[in-house]
Design a protein around this motif. Structure first.
Motif, mmCIF file in Angstrom:
data_model
loop_
_atom_site.group_PDB
_atom_site.id
_atom_site.type_symbol
_atom_site.label_atom_id
_atom_site.label_comp_id
_atom_site.label_asym_id
_atom_site.label_seq_id
_atom_site.Cartn_x
_atom_site.Cartn_y
_atom_site.Cartn_z
ATOM 1 N N MET A 220 5.347 -9.456 6.782
ATOM 2 C CA MET A 220 5.188 -10.512 5.790
ATOM 3 C C MET A 220 6.182 -10.290 4.652
ATOM 4 N N ARG A 221 6.663 -11.382 4.091
ATOM 5 C CA ARG A 221 7.562 -11.307 2.938
ATOM 6 C C ARG A 221 6.981 -12.164 1.804
ATOM 7 N N ILE A 222 6.941 -11.573 0.610
ATOM 8 C CA ILE A 222 6.469 -12.277 -0.581
ATOM 9 C C ILE A 222 7.577 -12.272 -1.615
ATOM 10 N N ASP A 223 8.018 -13.450 -2.028
ATOM 11 C CA ASP A 223 9.010 -13.587 -3.100
ATOM 12 C C ASP A 223 8.302 -14.113 -4.341
ATOM 13 N N ILE A 224 8.429 -13.383 -5.451
ATOM 14 C CA ILE A 224 7.772 -13.767 -6.697
ATOM 15 C C ILE A 224 8.834 -14.148 -7.729
ATOM 16 N N ILE A 225 8.692 -15.328 -8.290
ATOM 17 C CA ILE A 225 9.622 -15.830 -9.305
ATOM 18 C C ILE A 225 8.971 -15.706 -10.671
ATOM 19 N N SER A 226 9.665 -15.043 -11.606
ATOM 20 C CA SER A 226 9.047 -14.740 -12.895
ATOM 21 C C SER A 226 10.070 -14.776 -14.015
ATOM 22 N N VAL A 227 9.602 -15.107 -15.208
ATOM 23 C CA VAL A 227 10.435 -15.034 -16.403
ATOM 24 C C VAL A 227 10.452 -13.613 -16.966
ATOM 25 N N VAL A 228 9.389 -12.865 -16.724
ATOM 26 C CA VAL A 228 9.284 -11.483 -17.214
ATOM 27 C C VAL A 228 8.965 -10.555 -16.028
ATOM 28 N N PRO A 229 9.927 -10.328 -15.157
ATOM 29 C CA PRO A 229 9.675 -9.571 -13.922
ATOM 30 C C PRO A 229 9.254 -8.129 -14.131
ATOM 31 N N ASP A 230 9.557 -7.537 -15.282
ATOM 32 C CA ASP A 230 9.184 -6.140 -15.516
ATOM 33 C C ASP A 230 7.670 -5.930 -15.450
ATOM 34 N N ILE A 231 6.901 -6.959 -15.805
ATOM 35 C CA ILE A 231 5.447 -6.854 -15.747
ATOM 36 C C ILE A 231 4.976 -6.574 -14.328
ATOM 37 N N LEU A 232 5.741 -7.029 -13.343
ATOM 38 C CA LEU A 232 5.308 -6.964 -11.958
ATOM 39 C C LEU A 232 5.701 -5.678 -11.240
ATOM 40 N N LYS A 233 6.472 -4.828 -11.873
ATOM 41 C CA LYS A 233 6.995 -3.660 -11.160
ATOM 42 C C LYS A 233 5.916 -2.648 -10.820
ATOM 43 N N SER A 234 5.115 -2.233 -11.791
ATOM 44 C CA SER A 234 4.189 -1.122 -11.571
ATOM 45 C C SER A 234 3.137 -1.385 -10.493
ATOM 46 N N PRO A 235 2.570 -2.600 -10.349
ATOM 47 C CA PRO A 235 1.560 -2.775 -9.300
ATOM 48 C C PRO A 235 2.069 -2.455 -7.900
ATOM 49 N N PHE A 236 3.372 -2.631 -7.685
ATOM 50 C CA PHE A 236 3.930 -2.421 -6.353
ATOM 51 C C PHE A 236 4.578 -1.043 -6.198
ATOM 52 N N GLU A 237 4.385 -0.194 -7.194
ATOM 53 C CA GLU A 237 4.968 1.147 -7.145
ATOM 54 C C GLU A 237 3.907 2.227 -7.040
ATOM 55 N N ALA A 238 2.690 1.843 -6.663
ATOM 56 C CA ALA A 238 1.604 2.820 -6.575
ATOM 57 C C ALA A 238 0.601 2.401 -5.514
ATOM 58 N N SER A 239 -0.162 3.365 -5.053
ATOM 59 C CA SER A 239 -1.340 3.171 -4.231
ATOM 60 C C SER A 239 -1.057 2.390 -2.947
ATOM 61 N N ILE A 240 -2.000 1.525 -2.584
ATOM 62 C CA ILE A 240 -1.970 0.829 -1.305
ATOM 63 C C ILE A 240 -0.760 -0.083 -1.181
ATOM 64 N N LEU A 241 -0.403 -0.776 -2.251
ATOM 65 C CA LEU A 241 0.724 -1.710 -2.180
ATOM 66 C C LEU A 241 2.033 -0.972 -1.931
ATOM 67 N N LYS A 242 2.212 0.143 -2.598
ATOM 68 C CA LYS A 242 3.416 0.947 -2.386
ATOM 69 C C LYS A 242 3.482 1.425 -0.943
ATOM 70 N N ARG A 243 2.357 1.889 -0.430
ATOM 71 C CA ARG A 243 2.327 2.388 0.936
ATOM 72 C C ARG A 243 2.626 1.275 1.940
ATOM 73 N N ALA A 244 2.125 0.100 1.687
ATOM 74 C CA ALA A 244 2.380 -1.032 2.578
ATOM 75 C C ALA A 244 3.866 -1.379 2.624
ATOM 76 N N ILE A 245 4.520 -1.318 1.457
ATOM 77 C CA ILE A 245 5.956 -1.603 1.387
ATOM 78 C C ILE A 245 6.750 -0.510 2.098
ATOM 79 N N GLU A 246 6.399 0.738 1.861
ATOM 80 C CA GLU A 246 7.119 1.854 2.473
ATOM 81 C C GLU A 246 6.966 1.860 3.987
ATOM 82 N N LYS A 247 5.825 1.409 4.492
ATOM 83 C CA LYS A 247 5.598 1.363 5.935
ATOM 84 C C LYS A 247 6.255 0.157 6.584
ATOM 85 N N GLY A 248 6.807 -0.729 5.766
ATOM 86 C CA GLY A 248 7.467 -1.910 6.302
ATOM 87 C C GLY A 248 6.523 -3.012 6.732
ATOM 88 N N VAL A 249 5.261 -2.905 6.318
ATOM 89 C CA VAL A 249 4.283 -3.937 6.659
ATOM 90 C C VAL A 249 4.557 -5.213 5.871
#
Length: 224
Positions: A1-30
């Motif tokens: 799956m691919r998710i593209d997020i469009i934002s005016v303040v993208p820095d807010i979105l960085k940390s949720p995807f750099e930890a825990s389950i979401l990070k692992r999902a990205i690293e596994k290529g899911v």
């Protein structure tokens, strides 16, 4: 799956995807998650993406042109199943919607900001509008993280025990039953005996009963 997020303040979105389950999902290529700064598609030297609303009134409005440019750029590279706009007046996000979105291949999430987006964006570019609740945030970024988390955790290979998602609250329109872990007794508070006996049929029946009773007490609307 691919998710593209469009934002005016993208820095807010960085940390949720750099930890825990979401990070692992990205690293596994899911899943692939790509965050796009709307200002990269802005107008003029000042990277303008918003303007005053016609007719007057407080609050700025995101302009259609940079949003249109960004979405057209993304769509030139692949097809998207949904282009989602996060807005308080959208359809309320629930578990059934999360289940449905988890079956898609490519989605775009547009984060609103300020007073919202030019209505023409919603009329011509958006295919689905979603709200995470009846309240207003400063922008759609936190809502995008909530939506992404709700969807990504359902993808095969994300959770260590894939059956875990099947027993989550709301999956059967019921709240989850109470859960316990060690110690067996703490300050006079004991774990229900049924959970300790190894009779899995009795345990399952107890859990089903508790789920129903909790739902009836806390969220009777779900039983309707």
């Amino acid at each position: 799956m691919r998710i593209d997020i469009i934002s005016v303040v993208p820095d807010i979105l960085k940390s949720p995807f750099e930890a825990s389950i979401l990070k692992r999902a990205i690293e596994k290529g899911v899943v692939e998650v790509h965050i796009h700064n709307l200002r990269d598609y802005s107008l003029g030297n000042y990277k303008q993406v918003d303007d005053y609303q016609f007719g007057g009134g407080a609050g700025m409005v995101l302009m259609i042109e940079p949003i249109d440019k960004c979405i057209r750029d993304l769509k030139s590279e692949r097809d998207y199943d949904e282009i989602i706009y996060l807005t308080p007046d959208g359809q309320r996000l629930d578990q059934k919607m999360s289940n449905s979105l988890s079956l898609l291949k490519n989605i775009i999430i547009l984060c609103g900001h300020y007073k919202g987006v030019d209505q023409r964006v919603r009329d011509t570019l958006i295919t689905k509008e979603i709200s995470i609740g009846d309240y207003v945030l400063s922008g759609g970024e936190l809502g995008a993280a909530v939506l992404a988390d709700a969807v990504i955790r359902l993808l095969p290979g994300v959770l260590n025990d894939e059956t875990s998602a099947l027993t989550d609250t709301f999956q059967d329109d019921l709240l989850a039953p109470p859960v316990y872990t060690r110690p067996r007794e703490y300050k006079g508070l004991e774990v229900p005996e049924v959970l300790l006996g190894g009779n899995f049929k009795a345990i399952e029946e107890w859990r089903e009963e508790q789920a129903y009773l909790r739902t009836k007490k806390l969220r009777p609307d779900l039983l309707e």
